[in-house]
Structure formats: structure tokens, C-alpha cells
Design a protein around this motif. Structure first.
Motif, PDB file in Angstrom:
ATOM      1  N   ARG A  49       0.842  -1.211   0.000  1.00 10.39           N
ATOM      2  CA  ARG A  49       0.000   0.000   0.000  1.00 10.39           C
ATOM      3  C   ARG A  49       0.877   1.261   0.000  1.00 10.39           C
ATOM      4  NH1 ARG A  49      -5.477  -1.107   3.440  1.00 10.39           N
ATOM      5  NH2 ARG A  49      -6.089   0.739   2.278  1.00 10.39           N
ATOM      6  N   MET A  50       1.974   1.222   0.722  1.00 11.60           N
ATOM      7  CA  MET A  50       2.896   2.367   0.705  1.00 11.60           C
ATOM      8  C   MET A  50       3.411   2.621  -0.713  1.00 11.60           C
ATOM      9  SD  MET A  50       5.141   1.754   4.172  1.00 11.60           S
ATOM     10  CE  MET A  50       4.405   1.911   5.801  1.00 11.60           C
ATOM     11  N   VAL A  51       3.727   1.538  -1.406  1.00 12.61           N
ATOM     12  CA  VAL A  51       4.295   1.663  -2.752  1.00 12.61           C
ATOM     13  C   VAL A  51       3.240   2.069  -3.769  1.00 12.61           C
ATOM     14  CG1 VAL A  51       5.379   0.357  -4.637  1.00 12.61           C
ATOM     15  CG2 VAL A  51       6.172   0.043  -2.279  1.00 12.61           C
ATOM     16  N   HIS A  52       2.089   1.416  -3.752  1.00  9.73           N
ATOM     17  CA  HIS A  52       1.110   1.595  -4.827  1.00  9.73           C
ATOM     18  C   HIS A  52       0.014   2.614  -4.523  1.00  9.73           C
ATOM     19  CE1 HIS A  52       3.083  -1.590  -6.935  1.00  9.73           C
ATOM     20  NE2 HIS A  52       2.897  -2.422  -5.929  1.00  9.73           N
ATOM     21  N   GLU A  53      -0.161   2.965  -3.261  1.00  7.29           N
ATOM     22  CA  GLU A  53      -1.161   3.974  -2.918  1.00  7.29           C
ATOM     23  C   GLU A  53      -0.533   5.292  -2.504  1.00  7.29           C
ATOM     24  OE1 GLU A  53      -3.737   2.290   0.021  1.00  7.29           O
ATOM     25  OE2 GLU A  53      -4.597   0.800  -1.362  1.00  7.29           O
ATOM     26  N   GLU A  54       0.671   5.233  -1.960  1.00  6.65           N
ATOM     27  CA  GLU A  54       1.325   6.455  -1.484  1.00  6.65           C
ATOM     28  C   GLU A  54       2.527   6.847  -2.336  1.00  6.65           C
ATOM     29  OE1 GLU A  54       2.069   6.263   2.754  1.00  6.65           O
ATOM     30  OE2 GLU A  54       0.380   4.881   3.011  1.00  6.65           O
ATOM     31  N   GLY A  55       2.879   6.024  -3.314  1.00 13.17           N
ATOM     32  CA  GLY A  55       3.966   6.363  -4.223  1.00 13.17           C
ATOM     33  C   GLY A  55       5.355   6.253  -3.626  1.00 13.17           C
ATOM     34  N   MET A  56       5.522   5.468  -2.569  1.00 12.02           N
ATOM     35  CA  MET A  56       6.830   5.320  -1.949  1.00 12.02           C
ATOM     36  C   MET A  56       7.683   4.333  -2.753  1.00 12.02           C
ATOM     37  SD  MET A  56       5.587   5.394   2.051  1.00 12.02           S
ATOM     38  CE  MET A  56       7.233   5.377   2.752  1.00 12.02           C
ATOM     39  N   ASP A  57       8.989   4.431  -2.584  1.00 13.37           N
ATOM     40  CA  ASP A  57       9.947   3.656  -3.372  1.00 13.37           C
ATOM     41  C   ASP A  57      10.167   2.282  -2.747  1.00 13.37           C
ATOM     42  OD1 ASP A  57      12.014   2.682  -4.888  1.00 13.37           O
ATOM     43  OD2 ASP A  57      13.440   4.276  -4.379  1.00 13.37           O
ATOM     44  N   LEU A  58       9.877   1.221  -3.503  1.00 21.49           N
ATOM     45  CA  LEU A  58      10.045  -0.140  -2.993  1.00 21.49           C
ATOM     46  C   LEU A  58      11.497  -0.448  -2.660  1.00 21.49           C
ATOM     47  CD1 LEU A  58       8.804  -2.925  -2.376  1.00 21.49           C
ATOM     48  CD2 LEU A  58       9.117  -3.509  -4.792  1.00 21.49           C
ATOM     49  N   GLU A  59      12.432   0.155  -3.377  1.00 25.31           N
ATOM     50  CA  GLU A  59      13.852  -0.105  -3.126  1.00 25.31           C
ATOM     51  C   GLU A  59      14.379   0.616  -1.901  1.00 25.31           C
ATOM     52  OE1 GLU A  59      16.574  -0.932  -6.800  1.00 25.31           O
ATOM     53  OE2 GLU A  59      15.323   0.800  -7.275  1.00 25.31           O
ATOM     54  N   SER A  60      13.646   1.602  -1.417  1.00 31.83           N
ATOM     55  CA  SER A  60      14.122   2.424  -0.311  1.00 31.83           C
ATOM     56  C   SER A  60      14.101   1.651   1.012  1.00 31.83           C
ATOM     57  CB  SER A  60      13.248   3.675  -0.180  1.00 31.83           C
ATOM     58  OG  SER A  60      13.500   4.340   1.037  1.00 31.83           O
ATOM     59  N   GLU A  61      15.210   1.695   1.720  1.00 28.79           N
ATOM     60  CA  GLU A  61      15.260   1.060   3.029  1.00 28.79           C
ATOM     61  C   GLU A  61      14.291   1.731   3.987  1.00 28.79           C
ATOM     62  OE1 GLU A  61      19.245   0.799   4.484  1.00 28.79           O
ATOM     63  OE2 GLU A  61      20.013  -0.085   2.625  1.00 28.79           O
ATOM     64  N   ASP A  62      14.075   3.016   3.821  1.00 26.35           N
ATOM     65  CA  ASP A  62      13.137   3.726   4.685  1.00 26.35           C
ATOM     66  C   ASP A  62      11.714   3.203   4.497  1.00 26.35           C
ATOM     67  OD1 ASP A  62      12.517   5.978   6.557  1.00 26.35           O
ATOM     68  OD2 ASP A  62      11.338   6.671   4.845  1.00 26.35           O
ATOM     69  N   THR A  63      11.337   2.912   3.252  1.00 27.46           N
ATOM     70  CA  THR A  63      10.013   2.351   2.990  1.00 27.46           C
ATOM     71  C   THR A  63       9.859   1.006   3.684  1.00 27.46           C
ATOM     72  OG1 THR A  63       9.932   3.432   0.815  1.00 27.46           O
ATOM     73  CG2 THR A  63       8.398   1.616   1.187  1.00 27.46           C
ATOM     74  N   LEU A  64      10.876   0.160   3.559  1.00 25.67           N
ATOM     75  CA  LEU A  64      10.827  -1.160   4.180  1.00 25.67           C
ATOM     76  C   LEU A  64      10.780  -1.053   5.700  1.00 25.67           C
ATOM     77  CD1 LEU A  64      13.449  -2.889   1.879  1.00 25.67           C
ATOM     78  CD2 LEU A  64      10.989  -3.300   1.879  1.00 25.67           C
ATOM     79  N   LEU A  65      11.548  -0.125   6.241  1.00 26.77           N
ATOM     80  CA  LEU A  65      11.551   0.074   7.693  1.00 26.77           C
ATOM     81  C   LEU A  65      10.185   0.543   8.171  1.00 26.77           C
ATOM     82  CD1 LEU A  65      13.027   0.159  10.384  1.00 26.77           C
ATOM     83  CD2 LEU A  65      13.807   2.486   9.808  1.00 26.77           C
ATOM     84  N   GLN A  66       9.594   1.485   7.442  1.00 26.42           N
ATOM     85  CA  GLN A  66       8.273   1.978   7.830  1.00 26.42           C
ATOM     86  C   GLN A  66       7.230   0.869   7.794  1.00 26.42           C
ATOM     87  OE1 GLN A  66       6.724   5.765   6.465  1.00 26.42           O
ATOM     88  NE2 GLN A  66       8.747   6.399   5.772  1.00 26.42           N
ATOM     89  N   ALA A  67       7.317  -0.012   6.804  1.00 25.31           N
ATOM     90  CA  ALA A  67       6.363  -1.121   6.715  1.00 25.31           C
ATOM     91  C   ALA A  67       6.514  -2.062   7.908  1.00 25.31           C
ATOM     92  CB  ALA A  67       6.562  -1.878   5.415  1.00 25.31           C
ATOM     93  N   LEU A  68       7.748  -2.330   8.307  1.00 29.70           N
ATOM     94  CA  LEU A  68       7.978  -3.180   9.475  1.00 29.70           C
ATOM     95  C   LEU A  68       7.436  -2.534  10.744  1.00 29.70           C
ATOM     96  CD1 LEU A  68      11.627  -4.400   8.731  1.00 29.70           C
ATOM     97  CD2 LEU A  68       9.604  -5.860   8.875  1.00 29.70           C
ATOM     98  N   LEU A  69       7.763  -1.287  10.939  1.00 32.27           N
ATOM     99  CA  LEU A  69       7.336  -0.587  12.153  1.00 32.27           C
ATOM    100  C   LEU A  69       5.819  -0.443  12.211  1.00 32.27           C
ATOM    101  CD1 LEU A  69      10.099   2.189  12.388  1.00 32.27           C
ATOM    102  CD2 LEU A  69       9.980   0.001  13.604  1.00 32.27           C
ATOM    103  N   ALA A  70       5.206  -0.167  11.045  1.00 30.42           N
ATOM    104  CA  ALA A  70       3.751  -0.038  10.993  1.00 30.42           C
ATOM    105  C   ALA A  70       3.060  -1.346  11.334  1.00 30.42           C
ATOM    106  CB  ALA A  70       3.319   0.438   9.610  1.00 30.42           C
TER     107      ALA A  70
END
Length: 199
Positions: free
Chosen positions: A93-114
Motif C-alpha cells: 500500500r505504501m508503494v502503490h497507494e502512497e507512491g513510496m519507493d520499494l527499493e528504499s530502506e526507509d520504505t521497508l523500515l516503515q512497513a515493518l514498524l507499521a
């Protein structure tokens, strides 16, 4: 409702996902919607579009999912199916609804924390280059069963996979249940092969 029914009355579906694919997110969200009304057990599995397209020129553009797939694999192994569902849905959802970068470590970290998980899984995934080979063996086993893309569903105890359904929006309520009944009915027909419409 999803936790109240005895196991013998529950239905089961396995879905193969890749967070790089927006169509798979919609199918996954549809299954979650169906589960709100029916006693449905959803099993989550991974199939990389990089692997599926490995011998095609476009394979490189799918390679940006590698770290994400490592993270999801570790989540599944260490935290179980429920956590895999949460992280996959949050990430996709972060990638496809919010336009976040799948390769970004920050995106992955946010998904884990969320999803209530620790960032240490990301650090381990970054170092776990060996996981790529293990995952490719997993993808190969899925493809050997007949899977060739995502979303792929295995309904009930069947080991015969079906690609799709591919949907352009996530149905809710009655529409979600109607789609489930139609898909389940078609899959039950041994002679059913494919149904498609023009784009």
C-alpha cells in the motif's frame, strides 16, 4: 467472524504475492475483504516477478524487489503468517497507494514498524545475500506447480494454481463475496482454463 468457525467449516486459499505488482495488492485486499464475512484462512506465499521474467529483457526492472522479498521471507520465517500479511499489505500500500519507493530502506523500515515489528529484520535482510538463492529455489518450486505470475491462488487443498483474478478495483461487501463465489465455482471445474476480456 474469522476466528469463530470450527476448522472443518473454514475455507482456505493460498495467494502468492510480490509487492512490486499493483494488481496483486488489489487481489490480496479483496481476499481480506472476503474474510470479513466468511470463515476464510489466507496463506501468504512469495513469488518474484524478477524470477518469473528472468530470461526476458524486462527482468532487470523487477529486480528492485530483491531486498523487499528478503524482508518478507524473514518475517514469514521468524514471525509467522499473520505478520507476513501485515508487512506485505503495509508495504504494497505504501508503494502503490502512497507512491513510496520499494527499493528504499526507509520504505521497508516503515512497513515493518507499521506492522509492529523491529527494524532489525531489515538489517538482517540487507546482509542476507544468501537468501536470494534460497528464495529462487522457492520460486522455482511454485513455478513447477504451474504458477507463472502474481497474483496466483491455490484454493482449498488443490495444488493446481490459478493466475488471478486480476481486478482494477477492490470490491467490497456483496461484490467481494460474489466474486469469491464465481472464482471458487470456476476453479472447481476441471475443464475450466481461462477467462479474459479485452483491455
Amino acid at each position: 467472524m474469522e476466528g469463530d468457525s470450527p476448522a472443518r467449516f473454514r475455507e482456505r486459499v493460498r495467494i502468492l504475492v510480490d509487492p512490486i505488482c499493483p494488481w496483486t495488492l488489489r487481489t490480496a485486499m479483496w481476499l481480506v475483504e472476503v474474510r470479513r464475512s466468511l470463515p476464510l484462512d489466507i496463506e501468504w506465499g512469495l513469488l518474484s516477478l524478477e524470477y518469473v521474467n528472468r530470461e526476458r529483457p524486462e527482468a532487470n526492472r523487477f529486480g528492485k524487489n530483491r531486498l523487499a522479498m528478503r524482508v518478507l521471507s524473514l518475517v514469514s520465517e521468524r514471525k509467522g503468517m499473520s505478520s507476513l500479511e501485515k508487512v506485505y499489505l503495509a508495504l504494497a500500500r505504501m508503494v502503490h497507494e502512497e507512491g513510496m519507493d520499494l527499493e528504499s530502506e526507509d520504505t521497508l523500515l516503515q512497513a515493518l514498524l507499521a506492522s509492529g515489528l523491529e527494524g532489525l529484520l531489515l538489517e538482517e535482510a540487507k546482509k542476507g545475500v544468501h537468501l536470494d538463492q534460497e528464495l529462487w529455489q522457492l520460486y522455482a518450486s511454485h513455478c513447477a506447480s504451474g504458477a507463472f505470475g502474481v497474483p496466483t491462488l491455490y484454493l482449498g487443498s488443490s495444488q493446481r494454481p490459478f493466475y488471478g483474478p486480476v481486478i482494477d478495483r477492490v470490491p467490497e461487501g456483496h461484490d467481494a463475496l460474489a466474486l469469491w463465489e464465481h472464482v471458487r465455482g470456476l476453479v472447481a471445474l476441471d475443464f475450466f482454463y481461462e477467462l479474459k476480456r479485452a483491455r
